[in-house]
Design a protein around this motif. Structure first.
Motif, short mmCIF file in Angstrom:
data_model
loop_
_atom_site.label_atom_id
_atom_site.label_comp_id
_atom_site.label_asym_id
_atom_site.label_seq_id
_atom_site.Cartn_x
_atom_site.Cartn_y
_atom_site.Cartn_z
N LEU B 193 0.83 -1.20 0.00
CA LEU B 193 0.00 0.00 0.00
C LEU B 193 0.86 1.26 0.00
N ILE B 261 -4.25 -5.77 -11.06
CA ILE B 261 -3.97 -6.94 -10.23
C ILE B 261 -4.22 -8.15 -11.11
N ARG B 334 4.37 -5.40 8.05
CA ARG B 334 4.49 -4.28 7.11
C ARG B 334 5.78 -4.34 6.30
N TYR B 416 -10.43 -14.65 -2.32
CA TYR B 416 -11.75 -14.05 -2.44
C TYR B 416 -12.77 -14.78 -3.31
C1 LIG Z 1 -4.23 -6.22 -4.29
C2 LIG Z 1 -3.67 -5.81 -2.98
N1 LIG Z 1 -2.53 -5.11 -2.93
C3 LIG Z 1 -1.99 -4.71 -1.76
C4 LIG Z 1 -2.60 -4.99 -0.56
C5 LIG Z 1 -2.01 -4.48 0.71
O1 LIG Z 1 -0.81 -5.06 0.95
P1 LIG Z 1 0.13 -4.56 2.12
O2 LIG Z 1 -0.38 -5.11 3.41
O3 LIG Z 1 1.45 -5.13 1.71
O4 LIG Z 1 0.13 -3.06 2.13
C6 LIG Z 1 -3.79 -5.72 -0.55
C7 LIG Z 1 -4.46 -6.00 0.72
O5 LIG Z 1 -5.63 -6.18 0.81
C8 LIG Z 1 -4.34 -6.13 -1.79
O6 LIG Z 1 -5.49 -6.82 -1.84
#
Ligand SMILES: Cc1ncc(COP(=O)(O)O)c(C=O)c1O
Ligand SMILES: Cc1ncc(COP(=O)(O)O)c(C=O)c1O
Lengths: 484, 484
Positions: B193, B261, B334, B416
Motif C-alpha cells: 500500500l 492486479i 508491514r 476471495y
Molecule cells: C491487491 C492488494 N494489494 C496490496 C494490498 C495491501 O498489501 P500490504 O499489506 O502489503 O500493504 C492488498 C491487501 O488487501 C491487496 O489486496
C-alpha cells in the motif's frame, strides 16, 4: 547514482576478461529495464573506483556498449542509455524522467542526499550523526525481549491508532513528564518524522505556511516544504525562540502553526527557558496558534531535568506533542507517537491507515515490552552516563583544538554541539576536504541557510577515539581553509 | 468517534456513583484539551452501550456538564463541547475542525471507516477480511526467528532503499517467478500500500489520473484519490481487463498509468489470461503506458501455478511491480517491495526517507531471515493446503445456501469469492442487518460503485465454522431483503 548500485560481482579469476564482465552486467541492467533509455550512467571515474578496477577497464566496457549504439556520451560529459532494442524490434520506452520530475512531493536537498549516501560508507567517521551509535543501542535487552516473545498476537494488522497496550504504556510514560492524556488521543507513528508528514498532508490547507526555528531539525523543515507548504523561520537566542521576531513573523505571514523543539534543540542544544515557555503558551492561546512540540530528546538530560513539556501546561488542546523511541532505544525500530486533541488524532490515524495501514506490529510489540518491563528507565540511566562522558570528552577536545578559533554551546542534554567557525572558513569547502579524509561533517547551512559558519557535532554516534581524532584533523583543515 | 475512545475505567463498586464517574471522565477529557471546544460527543445511546451502563446514567452525567455550560446540544441533535474555561479565564481555543477539514489528503470513505471500526470489535465475524486469520499466521516460526536473533545490527537506521540483505533475498525470491533484477532496483516499503502512496506523490503530476480495474482493491483506488489524482475505471471479464474498454479510456482520459492486479484479482479472484497479458504488454509498450502490477497474491495459488508476472516479460522498464509479505506471512509486519527502473526507485526511496526515514529495521530483519532460512517455501506449501480446504468448505456452503439465489467465481488462488446477489437486495440494508447480528460483510459497492449487488467473501480470515454459520444466516437475511 547511489553507491549500492554498484555492488556487482566481478570475478577476477573467471575466464571472461573483467571488461567483458562489466559490459555484460551493464547490458543486463539495460536490457531488463532497470536502466531504461535516458538513464545517466555513473562517471567512468566513479565506476572504476566503485568496482575496484582500473579506469581503462571501464572505458573498454563503455566503448563496447557505445559501439552497439546502446549508450552514448552527451555534451555535458555524461553518458546515457540511448537504446535498448537490440533484443527486440522497435518499442517505445517510457520517459521515466518526466514522471520522476513531475510528482508533487519535492526531492530532497542535494546536500542531504550526499550526506545520506556518505553515511552508508562503512569507513566514514560520522561527526554529526544524530542517532545513538551502535554501542549505545540496547541490543542485548532487545534480544532478550525477542527471545521471550509471548503468544501476544503481533503479526496481524493493528488498530488504526496503533496497539492499545502500547498507547497505554505511553500514557504512563508521559504522565511522569506531566502530560495527562488517554490512549484515544495518541497515534503511534513510524517515527516522529512521520507525524510531521501526516500533519503536513492532513491539517494544512494549500497554500499555507508554518514557522520553525532557525536553525532547526532538517527533515522537519523539508517534510513541510516537500509537501508544498512554506516555511518561515524565527530567530533564537540562548533562551529559545525570540518572541519579538515570532510576533513579527506571525503578523506578516499568518502561518498555520509553529514547529518548535523547546528541549535540547536540534542542532543548537538550547533549552527554552521557563519564562519563554510561558510567553509562548500565552501567545499560542491568545492567537489560537497551534504548536508542534517536538520533544524527542527530553529524557536525554545530562545535568538536571529540563523544564516540563509545554504540553503539560496545555489546557486547550493547542499543542501537537511528538515523542519517539529513536533517540533512546532504537532509531531503526521506527516507533514514535503524537499526542493531540482527539479530532486531530482521528484525522491523522485515518490518513495513516490510507497510506501505510499502520506501523509494524512487531516494532510496536517490542516497544510495548520495552516500556512495560521497565527497560526504558534502566537503559535511560545508563545512556545518560555514557552520553555525559562522551559530551565531556568532545568538549575537552574542542577546548584543546578549537579554543582559539571556535565558539560552541555546552549542551545540558541531547546529542549536539553547534560549533561556530571563523567567518573566513568556507564550510562547503571544509565539507569536501574532510570527506576526502573520510570525515563526514554536517554543515550548518543545512539547518539554516544563514548559518554559513557553523557545523553540527554529535557525541552520540562516532566512536570517541575517532571523534577526537576528527576534531584534531578538522582544526588543521579549518586552518587550511582560513589561510586561503 | 471510534470505539477505542470509550475504553474508560468505570468502577462499579466505588463510592462515587457511576454518573459522577462518567461526568468526571468527560470533564477530564475536555479540560486537558483532548476534546477541545467544538468536539462532538458520541450519542447518549452509543455512550451507554459502550460504557455498559443505562442510558439514564449517561443522561445524568451529560445534564450535569451542560448545567456548567461546558457542553450543549445543538439543533442537529448532537452534543458538542462549547466551553472549557472553568479552570482558566478567557482563552481562545483552536478551531481544529478547520484544520482537520483543510488538509490536502482526503478522508477515507465513511463505509471503509465503518468497516475499519467494526473489525476491531472482538465479537464480530469477519466474512470478507482480506488477510490471513490468526491460525494461519506462522507465529511459532516467527518466534523461532526472534528467539535466535543474532548480533545482526537491526536497531539502527537502514539504507534508503532498505536492508541490503533483504533486497538480495527478494532478488532470489522473484527470480523464481521469472523476474530478473538487482538490489538497486528494489525499494523496501511498509507494505505494498505504501508503494502506491509513494507513486501517487512521487511520480504523478497534478492534475492527472490513472486507470484501475472495476472493481479493485479499495485502498489502492483511495490512495490515489486522496492524493488528488483522478481514477478512471476499466471493465473486466473472465480473462481480466477488457482491452477495448481500456483503449477507449486511454484515448479519452490520457491517464498517467494503469494499476492492475492480474493474478488472483481482489475482489473477483480473476486471473488475467496469457493472451490478455500479451496484449496488455504490447499496448503498454506501444503507448509508453506505465503499469503497476500488484502481485501480492501470486504465491497463493491453490490448483496450479498462475501465468508468470507481466514484469518477467518487461524488457523496457515499463512496469512497477509490487510484492508483499502481508498475505503470506504477516500483514502486521508491514514489509512489501516495489521493483522498478532505478531512476524510479531512487526517486521513491528519496521520498520515503523524507517522510518516514525507512521501514522498521526489526521487521526487515525478520523478513530477511524468513526468506533466507527457507521458511517462506515451507509455510507457503502448508498455507496453500489450508486455504484450499477453506475455499472448498466455503464453496460447499455457498452451493448449499446460495445455489438458487447467487452466482460466484471459483477462485484458483488468493482469498476471495465475489458473490452476486439478486438485484432486489439492497446491499447496504443487508450490511446493517448483518452487523446487528455481528456478521461483518464487505459490500461490493466499496470496490466499484456500480457493483451494487455483490459482496466480497474471504475464506482466509474467519474461523470456518463461524463462516459457514454466517453464510447460512446471510441467506436468511438476503431472503428477508428480497421479500421487502
Ligand atoms: C491487491 C492488494 N494489494 C496490496 C494490498 C495491501 O498489501 P500490504 O499489506 O502489503 O500493504 C492488498 C491487501 O488487501 C491487496 O489486496
Ligand atoms: C528534533 C527531532 N525530531 C524528530 C527526529 C526524528 O525522529 P524519528 O526517528 O522518531 O522519526 C529527529 C531526528 O534527528 C530530531 O532531531
Amino acid at each position: 547514482m547511489s553507491k549500492s548500485k554498484l555492488r556487482w560481482l566481478l570475478e577476477r579469476d573467471q575466464t571472461l576478461p573483467l571488461y567483458r564482465q562489466i559490459e555484460q552486467q551493464l547490458r543486463q541492467r539495460i536490457s531488463n529495464g532497470e536502466w531504461p533509455v535516458g538513464t545517466r550512467l555513473p562517471s567512468q571515474r566513479k565506476l572504476a573506483e566503485q568496482l575496484g578496477v582500473n579506469r581503462s577497464t571501464v572505458t573498454q566496457a563503455i566503448d563496447e556498449l557505445a559501439s552497439w549504439g546502446i549508450i552514448a556520451g552527451n555534451k555535458g560529459g555524461g553518458t546515457r542509455v540511448v537504446n535498448n532494442t537490440w533484443n527486440r524490434l522497435a518499442a517505445n520506452t517510457i520517459n521515466w524522467d518526466r514522471y520522476v520530475e513531475s510528482g508533487a512531493h519535492q526531492p530532497n536537498l542535494p546536500a542531504i542526499r550526499q550526506i545520506n549516501e556518505a553515511e552508508y560508507r562503512a569507513d566514514i567517521i560520522r561527526t554529526g550523526t544524530g542517532e545513538p551509535g551502535p554501542e549505545l543501542l540496547p541490543t542485548a535487552r532487545i534480544r532478550h525481549i525477542l527471545a521471550d516473545a509471548s503468544d501476544e498476537p503481533f503479526l496481524g494488522y493493528e488498530e488504526p491508532k496503533g496497539n492499545l497496550r502500547l498507547r497505554q504504556q505511553i500514557v504512563h510514560y508521559v504522565a511522569k513528564q506531566g502530560i495527562q492524556c488517554s490512549p484515544e488521543s495518541i497515534l503511534i507513528v513510524s517515527g516522529a518524522l512521520q507525524a510531521l508528514q501526516l500533519i503536513a498532508i492532513g491539517l494544512l490547507q494549500r497554500p499555507s505556511s508554518i514557522v520553525a526555528e532557525a536553525p532547526s531539525y532538517i527533515q522537519s523543515v523539508r517534510v513541510f516544504q516537500s509537501a508544498g507548504i512554506g516555511v518561515h523561520r524565527v530567530a533564537m537566542d540562548a533562551q529559545g525562540i525570540k518572541m519579538s521576531h515570532l510576533r513579527q513573523q506571525l503578523t506578516e505571514h499568518q502561518p498555520g502553526l509553529l514547529y518548535t523543539i523547546p528541549t535540547f534543540h536540534n542542532p543548537t542544544g538550547t533549552i527554552m527557558s521557563n519564562e519563554r515557555r510561558a510567553e509562548l503558551l500565552e501567545l499560542s492561546s491568545s492567537l489560537s496558534l497551534p504548536l508542534i512540540e517536538d520533544d524527542v530528546y527530553r529524557e536525554l538530560w545530562l545535568d538536571e531535568e529540563p523544564p516540563p513539556p509545554l504540553k503539560s501546561q496545555d489546557r486547550h488542546g493547542n499543542i501537537l506533542y511528538l515523542g519517539s523511541l529513536s533517540k533512546m532505544m532504537s532509531p531503526g525500530i521506527r516507533v514514535g507517537w503524537i499526542i493531540a486533541p482527539v479530532p486531530v488524532i482521528d484525522r491523522l490515524a485515518d490518513i495513516k491507515m490510507q497510506t501505510d495501514y499502520g506501523s509494524s506490529g512487531l516494532s510496536q510489540y517490542v516497544a510495548t515490552r520495552w516500556l512495560a518491563d521497565g527497560h526504558q528507565a534502566q537503559h535511560q540511566a545508563w545512556l545518560r552516563e555514557q552520553l555525559q562522558a562522551r559530551r565531556d570528552r568532545l568538549l575537552a577536545a574542542l577546548e584543546y583544538h578549537f579554543g582559539d578559533i571556535g565558539a560552541w554551546n555546552v549542551p545540558a542534554g541531547g546529542f549536539y554541539i553547534w560549533l561556530r567557525l571563523p567567518v573566513t572558513v568556507h564550510v562547503h569547502r571544509l565539507f569536501k576536504l574532510a570527506l576526502r579524509e573520510r570525515i563526514l561533517i554536517h554543515p550548518g547551512y543545512m539547518y539554516d541557510r544563514a548559518a554559513a559558519h557553523h557545523i553540527r557535532l554529535s557525541y552520540s554516534y562516532a566512536e570517541m577515539g575517532q571523534l577526537e581524532h576528527s576534531i584534531q584533523r578538522l582544526r588543521q583543515l579549518v586552518k587550511q581553509c582560513m589561510d586561503v
